[in-house]
Design an enzyme around this catalytic site. Sequence first.
Site, PDB file in Angstrom:
ATOM      1  CB  CYS A  92      -1.153   0.180   1.357  1.00  0.00           C
ATOM      2  SG  CYS A  92      -1.652   1.643   1.527  1.00  0.00           S
ATOM      3  CB  CYS A 124       0.140   1.983   4.273  1.00  0.00           C
ATOM      4  SG  CYS A 124      -1.352   1.195   3.812  1.00  0.00           S
TER       5      CYS A 124
END
Length: 309
Positions: A71, A74
């Site tokens: 991700c 993230c």
Amino acid sequence: MAGAVDLSALKSRADAAGRAASQPAPANGDGGTAGQQNPAVIDVTEATFQAEVVERSLQVPVVVDLWATWCGPCKQLSPVLEKLAAEAGGAWVLAKIDVDANPRIAQLFQVQSVPTVIAIAGGQPVEAFAGAQPEPQIRQWIGALLDALRDQLPGIRAAEQGAAAAEEPAEEPEDPRFTAAEDALERGDFAAAEAAYQQILDAEPNNELAKAALVQVRFSARAENADPSAIERGDAAPEDVDAQLAAADAELAVQRVEEAFDRLVRTVKNTGGDERNRVREHLVEMFDLFPDGDERVTAARRKLASALF
């Protein structure tokens, strides 16, 4: 989200896994191990969720960061959360959870996308947001969270008070040598105060505080005995160095700063040898009575340099 998720569902699995307390902590999204560098940031698994999140949230809020290695957002969000957790000094804790390694937690929270951030307090979710957010917005979100929970969770106020106490600089012990000099000043004994400061400088020639205090004491002693008529006598005898020094002290004592400086600059021009040095030193000592950058001192220094050279 209050009451929407039963966090106790993970307890049996945690007990069965033996909490895995002795196992190495999983790596966080940027390749490090969160807890090794920051005690306010912990890596959490299904086995440690009950102890590290649910039970800990009875004292302070636990902000759960649900992330994944693949991700991109993230990797933007996690460092911001870690930074803010470190600044908080324990008022809240960041729990980082890899959703791929801990799918039951992701299922429990019905996570649709990562990153997802969920605040746990008193064993229950209370706030949440999804996606990477800018630092000011996250800071505001956490501030509102702490304000709302401060009276319910005792650990918040305790951590904040501890951080405030740690920031207060410790008082330096009083130097008995300076105390003796200050006591002499309070008694009006300028000679004793001057001797005390001089003794400090004899031992520590570069003690700036003692230097400044000595200059002030010497002038205070002269100013106390300054005779206003000394100005008239100085005007009447421009060639008398002692009269000029006394007149300058009298002018400075009544805040006629420029006049005092100009008088001694003129005297420097009109004298030579030891007398010139004596007047120059007296004037420079007067400069030291004023803070750095005083425009009157700056102008007088220029005039003094012109008179000398």
